[in-house]
Write a protein that holds these residues in place. Structure first.
Motif, PDB file in Angstrom:
ATOM      1  N   TYR A  55       2.201   9.123  -1.049  1.00  0.00           N
ATOM      2  CA  TYR A  55       3.140   8.052  -0.800  1.00  0.00           C
ATOM      3  C   TYR A  55       2.546   6.757  -0.947  1.00  0.00           C
ATOM      4  O   TYR A  55       3.002   5.533  -1.631  1.00  0.00           O
ATOM      5  CB  TYR A  55       3.871   8.053   0.450  1.00  0.00           C
ATOM      6  N   THR A  56       1.250   6.485  -0.470  1.00  0.00           N
ATOM      7  CA  THR A  56       0.405   5.396  -0.654  1.00  0.00           C
ATOM      8  C   THR A  56       0.045   5.104  -2.095  1.00  0.00           C
ATOM      9  O   THR A  56       0.448   3.856  -2.564  1.00  0.00           O
ATOM     10  CB  THR A  56      -0.922   5.608   0.200  1.00  0.00           C
ATOM     11  N   ILE A  57      -0.494   6.076  -2.926  1.00  0.00           N
ATOM     12  CA  ILE A  57      -0.400   5.919  -4.201  1.00  0.00           C
ATOM     13  C   ILE A  57       0.531   5.634  -5.119  1.00  0.00           C
ATOM     14  O   ILE A  57       0.618   4.622  -5.814  1.00  0.00           O
ATOM     15  CB  ILE A  57      -1.410   7.236  -4.812  1.00  0.00           C
ATOM     16  N   GLY A  58       1.853   6.339  -4.738  1.00  0.00           N
ATOM     17  CA  GLY A  58       2.860   5.878  -5.407  1.00  0.00           C
ATOM     18  C   GLY A  58       3.474   4.460  -4.969  1.00  0.00           C
ATOM     19  O   GLY A  58       3.874   3.635  -5.908  1.00  0.00           O
ATOM     20  N   ARG A  59       3.144   3.963  -3.876  1.00  0.00           N
ATOM     21  CA  ARG A  59       3.726   2.678  -3.595  1.00  0.00           C
ATOM     22  C   ARG A  59       2.664   1.632  -4.268  1.00  0.00           C
ATOM     23  O   ARG A  59       3.253   0.392  -4.844  1.00  0.00           O
ATOM     24  CB  ARG A  59       3.464   2.199  -2.063  1.00  0.00           C
ATOM     25  N   LEU A  60       1.394   1.792  -4.375  1.00  0.00           N
ATOM     26  CA  LEU A  60       0.529   1.033  -5.244  1.00  0.00           C
ATOM     27  C   LEU A  60       1.082   1.109  -6.713  1.00  0.00           C
ATOM     28  O   LEU A  60       0.898  -0.244  -7.268  1.00  0.00           O
ATOM     29  CB  LEU A  60      -1.070   1.551  -4.971  1.00  0.00           C
ATOM     30  N   ALA A  61       1.412   1.999  -7.080  1.00  0.00           N
ATOM     31  CA  ALA A  61       1.756   2.182  -8.525  1.00  0.00           C
ATOM     32  C   ALA A  61       3.232   1.236  -8.659  1.00  0.00           C
ATOM     33  O   ALA A  61       3.389   0.728  -9.991  1.00  0.00           O
ATOM     34  CB  ALA A  61       2.073   3.734  -9.013  1.00  0.00           C
ATOM     35  N   GLN A  62       3.843   1.264  -7.874  1.00  0.00           N
ATOM     36  CA  GLN A  62       5.240   0.375  -7.665  1.00  0.00           C
ATOM     37  C   GLN A  62       4.721  -0.991  -7.761  1.00  0.00           C
ATOM     38  O   GLN A  62       5.176  -2.006  -8.534  1.00  0.00           O
ATOM     39  CB  GLN A  62       6.211   0.851  -6.878  1.00  0.00           C
ATOM     40  N   GLU A  63       3.849  -1.254  -6.957  1.00  0.00           N
ATOM     41  CA  GLU A  63       3.239  -2.654  -7.037  1.00  0.00           C
ATOM     42  C   GLU A  63       2.540  -3.252  -8.177  1.00  0.00           C
ATOM     43  O   GLU A  63       2.411  -4.325  -8.487  1.00  0.00           O
ATOM     44  CB  GLU A  63       2.256  -2.864  -5.929  1.00  0.00           C
ATOM     45  N   LEU A  64       1.807  -2.350  -8.890  1.00  0.00           N
ATOM     46  CA  LEU A  64       0.998  -2.757 -10.102  1.00  0.00           C
ATOM     47  C   LEU A  64       1.412  -1.552 -11.151  1.00  0.00           C
ATOM     48  O   LEU A  64       0.704  -0.959 -11.560  1.00  0.00           O
ATOM     49  CB  LEU A  64      -0.472  -2.569  -9.616  1.00  0.00           C
ATOM     50  N   ALA A 225       7.605  11.799  -8.697  1.00  0.00           N
ATOM     51  CA  ALA A 225       6.791  13.093  -9.121  1.00  0.00           C
ATOM     52  C   ALA A 225       5.775  13.313  -8.094  1.00  0.00           C
ATOM     53  O   ALA A 225       5.740  14.499  -7.868  1.00  0.00           O
ATOM     54  CB  ALA A 225       6.120  12.562 -10.589  1.00  0.00           C
ATOM     55  N   SER A 226       4.917  12.320  -7.439  1.00  0.00           N
ATOM     56  CA  SER A 226       3.977  12.602  -6.767  1.00  0.00           C
ATOM     57  C   SER A 226       4.732  13.198  -5.562  1.00  0.00           C
ATOM     58  O   SER A 226       4.038  14.494  -4.769  1.00  0.00           O
ATOM     59  CB  SER A 226       3.197  11.447  -6.232  1.00  0.00           C
ATOM     60  N   MET A 227       5.716  12.799  -4.841  1.00  0.00           N
ATOM     61  CA  MET A 227       6.425  13.165  -3.655  1.00  0.00           C
ATOM     62  C   MET A 227       7.047  14.561  -3.839  1.00  0.00           C
ATOM     63  O   MET A 227       6.899  15.325  -2.913  1.00  0.00           O
ATOM     64  CB  MET A 227       7.405  12.159  -3.099  1.00  0.00           C
ATOM     65  N   ALA A 228       7.763  14.655  -4.677  1.00  0.00           N
ATOM     66  CA  ALA A 228       8.544  15.842  -5.038  1.00  0.00           C
ATOM     67  C   ALA A 228       7.526  17.138  -5.394  1.00  0.00           C
ATOM     68  O   ALA A 228       7.770  18.256  -4.688  1.00  0.00           O
ATOM     69  CB  ALA A 228       9.576  15.821  -6.338  1.00  0.00           C
ATOM     70  N   LEU A 371      -4.077  -0.962   2.189  1.00  0.00           N
ATOM     71  CA  LEU A 371      -4.272  -2.019   3.494  1.00  0.00           C
ATOM     72  C   LEU A 371      -4.723  -3.342   3.241  1.00  0.00           C
ATOM     73  O   LEU A 371      -4.049  -4.362   3.613  1.00  0.00           O
ATOM     74  CB  LEU A 371      -5.109  -1.438   4.471  1.00  0.00           C
ATOM     75  N   ARG A 372      -5.342  -3.342   2.129  1.00  0.00           N
ATOM     76  CA  ARG A 372      -5.989  -4.772   1.711  1.00  0.00           C
ATOM     77  C   ARG A 372      -4.581  -5.662   0.881  1.00  0.00           C
ATOM     78  O   ARG A 372      -4.699  -6.705   1.123  1.00  0.00           O
ATOM     79  CB  ARG A 372      -6.948  -4.612   0.485  1.00  0.00           C
ATOM     80  N   ARG A 373      -3.818  -4.777   0.196  1.00  0.00           N
ATOM     81  CA  ARG A 373      -2.559  -5.403  -0.307  1.00  0.00           C
ATOM     82  C   ARG A 373      -1.494  -5.262   0.237  1.00  0.00           C
ATOM     83  O   ARG A 373      -0.328  -5.966   0.085  1.00  0.00           O
ATOM     84  CB  ARG A 373      -2.408  -4.559  -1.688  1.00  0.00           C
ATOM     85  N   ARG A 374      -1.759  -4.590   1.715  1.00  0.00           N
ATOM     86  CA  ARG A 374      -0.780  -4.946   2.812  1.00  0.00           C
ATOM     87  C   ARG A 374       0.544  -3.882   2.338  1.00  0.00           C
ATOM     88  O   ARG A 374       1.923  -4.326   2.099  1.00  0.00           O
ATOM     89  CB  ARG A 374      -0.206  -6.162   3.233  1.00  0.00           C
ATOM     90  N   VAL A 375       0.365  -2.719   1.813  1.00  0.00           N
ATOM     91  CA  VAL A 375       1.389  -1.879   1.081  1.00  0.00           C
ATOM     92  C   VAL A 375       0.993  -0.541   2.076  1.00  0.00           C
ATOM     93  O   VAL A 375       0.180  -0.122   1.962  1.00  0.00           O
ATOM     94  CB  VAL A 375       1.139  -1.824  -0.429  1.00  0.00           C
ATOM     95  N   ALA A 376       2.486   0.092   2.301  1.00  0.00           N
ATOM     96  CA  ALA A 376       2.555   1.320   2.737  1.00  0.00           C
ATOM     97  C   ALA A 376       1.386   1.543   3.807  1.00  0.00           C
ATOM     98  O   ALA A 376       0.819   2.402   4.084  1.00  0.00           O
ATOM     99  CB  ALA A 376       2.381   2.311   1.910  1.00  0.00           C
ATOM    100  N   ILE A 377       1.469   0.417   4.969  1.00  0.00           N
ATOM    101  CA  ILE A 377       0.182   0.428   5.961  1.00  0.00           C
ATOM    102  C   ILE A 377       0.172   1.828   6.787  1.00  0.00           C
ATOM    103  O   ILE A 377      -0.569   2.210   7.175  1.00  0.00           O
ATOM    104  CB  ILE A 377       0.473  -0.734   6.536  1.00  0.00           C
ATOM    105  N   PRO A 378       1.461   2.208   7.355  1.00  0.00           N
ATOM    106  CA  PRO A 378       1.348   3.326   8.064  1.00  0.00           C
ATOM    107  C   PRO A 378       1.026   4.415   7.675  1.00  0.00           C
ATOM    108  O   PRO A 378       0.223   5.175   8.072  1.00  0.00           O
ATOM    109  CB  PRO A 378       2.941   3.430   8.718  1.00  0.00           C
ATOM    110  N   ALA A 379       1.575   4.931   6.469  1.00  0.00           N
ATOM    111  CA  ALA A 379       0.912   5.801   5.551  1.00  0.00           C
ATOM    112  C   ALA A 379      -0.564   5.871   5.147  1.00  0.00           C
ATOM    113  O   ALA A 379      -1.165   6.949   5.024  1.00  0.00           O
ATOM    114  CB  ALA A 379       1.723   5.879   4.106  1.00  0.00           C
ATOM    115  N   ALA A 380      -1.078   4.698   4.805  1.00  0.00           N
ATOM    116  CA  ALA A 380      -2.484   4.518   4.402  1.00  0.00           C
ATOM    117  C   ALA A 380      -3.202   4.915   5.754  1.00  0.00           C
ATOM    118  O   ALA A 380      -4.335   5.441   5.555  1.00  0.00           O
ATOM    119  CB  ALA A 380      -2.637   3.247   3.937  1.00  0.00           C
TER     120      ALA A 380
END
Length: 426
Positions: A55-64, A225-228, A371-380
């Motif tokens: 989920y963390t990697i997926g959120r980073l992909a959404q951000e960038l 794709a990652s989560m499913a 965490l540095r980008r403040r994305v998906a903090i709980p999951a990270a």
């Protein structure tokens, strides 16, 4: 016209599932049998940790969404040196894994065609031949490799489904005799080691994020794709591995080199056992195809982000990183040939453990980047805690060696370009 983003949702999911379902799961029941119910609990923890990181990697992909894959994101967020070290560690883990998977695939084929493994040298040559056949397939372009991945992903589910069907059949007939739950004080015995063991078959859940440059609409499809892929594969793993471990005698499963074939043969006979061995070989070959694809994508993404020398960024007219694919498969082939001995099973286990440890540093880096980008903090945060726990469970030998491999990338950092390079034709 060749598109540089040939992977839609289904192909990206097949890449995730195909990378996860390989040789690891077909050998895992034998490793987990001594842990009993503790192994089942370890699966739950590992799947939860993998989902958090996915989920963390997926959120980073959404951000960038325009980033050249997860490794490039790590470099952008944590700095060039960290990007090179983490990316190099992940690349090393891939071609080490390819050597191990190729050995396992050759072993499964030898169970069906004994002449292929009549001697250790012949088995090693079979493994090298499989590796290079799939390298040639990937040299033809990512689209063909992706189509092959979808086909083998469908076929490799057969052994897993067979175990689920047998377990369900035993359950409906009232013939499933499960061992009693251990006392609370003993349930967690060896738990850390079991968690690390169960993580190895899950490695690959990050495949869509690593190859994000090949995925259409990455902001949407990488996450899906990652989560499913991780959730479906993880639940299937719990069912099949627990069924084999809990429904057969511990000593029998522990001593088996093909626990899936053993389980199916126990209830459906020798013929069915051989069929399952064949499909297990297909599973390993499919996983090898996915990881051969990634072994080229990781250095390519790093080079395009300016984290590696331009040599690693050269591609063919089909946008294939030919040089990196040849280099990676060459290193994996050398590893196979130098370890061809009667103890290939032990070599496989060591390579599997080393692969897992090297991946853990990458997972940690992605969570820290979030965490540095403040994305998906709980999951990270969950992902960081899980990764550190798994590193501890792996032991100092494997984790220490993986750190040495990470440090070997420092010379490449010193040779890095001072500006981001553009793709160049080989």
């Amino acid at each position: 016209m060749t598109t540089t983003r040939p992977f839609g949702f289904w192909t990206a999911t097949a890449l995730v599932v195909g990378g996860m379902i390989g040789s690891g799961i077909f050998m895992m029941p034998a490793a987990l049998a001594p842990f009993g119910w503790t192994g089942t609990l370890a699966w739950v923890v590992s799947i939860a940790g993998a989902l958090s990181i996915a989920y963390t990697i997926g959120r980073l992909a959404q951000e960038l969404p325009q980033a050249n894959g997860a490794v490039a994101i790590a470099g952008a967020e944590l700095g060039e040196l960290a990007g090179v070290l983490i990316g190099w560690s992940y690349w090393v883990s891939i071609w080490c894994a390819n050597a191990a998977i190729a050995i396992a695939a050759a072993s499964y084929l030898a169970a069906v065609i004994p002449v292929l493994g009549a001697t250790p040298a012949r088995g090693a040559l079979t493994a090298v031949a499989l590796l290079w056949l799939l390298t040639l397939l990937n040299l033809a372009g990512a689209r063909r490799a992706g189509q092959f991945q979808v086909l083998t992903t469908i076929l490799k589910l057969v052994p897993l489904i067979a175990v689920v069907v047998i377990a369900a059949w035993l359950g409906t007939r009232g013939e499933a005799q499960l061992p009693p739950l251990p006392a609370a004080g003993t349930l967690l015995g060896g738990f850390a080691t079991a968690v690390t063991l169960t993580l190895f078959p899950l490695v690959g859940f990050e495949a869509a994020g690593v190859a994000a440059e090949r995925v259409r609409d990455p902001a949407r499809n990488v996450m899906r794709a990652s989560m499913a892929g991780t959730l479906v594969t993880g639940l299937l793993y719990i069912l099949v591995c627990s069924a084999i471990v809990l429904l057969l005698p511990v000593a029998t499963v522990t001593q088996s080199s093909a626990p899936f074939a053993l389980f199916v043969g126990q209830f459906w006979g020798t013929g069915a056992s051989n069929v399952i061995a064949l499909f297990a070989a297909i599973a390993a070959i499919g996983a090898l195809n996915g990881w051969v694809l990634l072994q080229g994508e990781v250095p390519l993404g790093m080079a395009r982000a300016g984290l590696l020398p331009a040599w690693f960024g050269r591609v063919s007219r089909a946008d294939v990183p030919v040089r990196v694919l040849l280099l990676s498969s060459g290193l994996a082939s050398a590893l196979i040939l130098t370890t061809s001995s009667p103890t290939l099973g032990g070599v496989f286990q060591f390579l599997a453990l080393l692969t897992t440890c090297a991946c853990l540093w990458f997972y940690l880096a992605m969570c820290v980047a979030a965490l540095r980008r403040r994305v998906a903090i709980p999951a990270a945060l969950v992902g960081i805690g899980f990764a550190l726990f798994a590193v501890w469970g792996a032991g100092w030998e494997a984790s220490g060696l993986s750190l040495l491999l990470v440090a070997s990338a420092v010379p490449l950092y010193l040779l890095r370009p001072r500006a981001v390079v553009k793709p160049q034709l080989a």
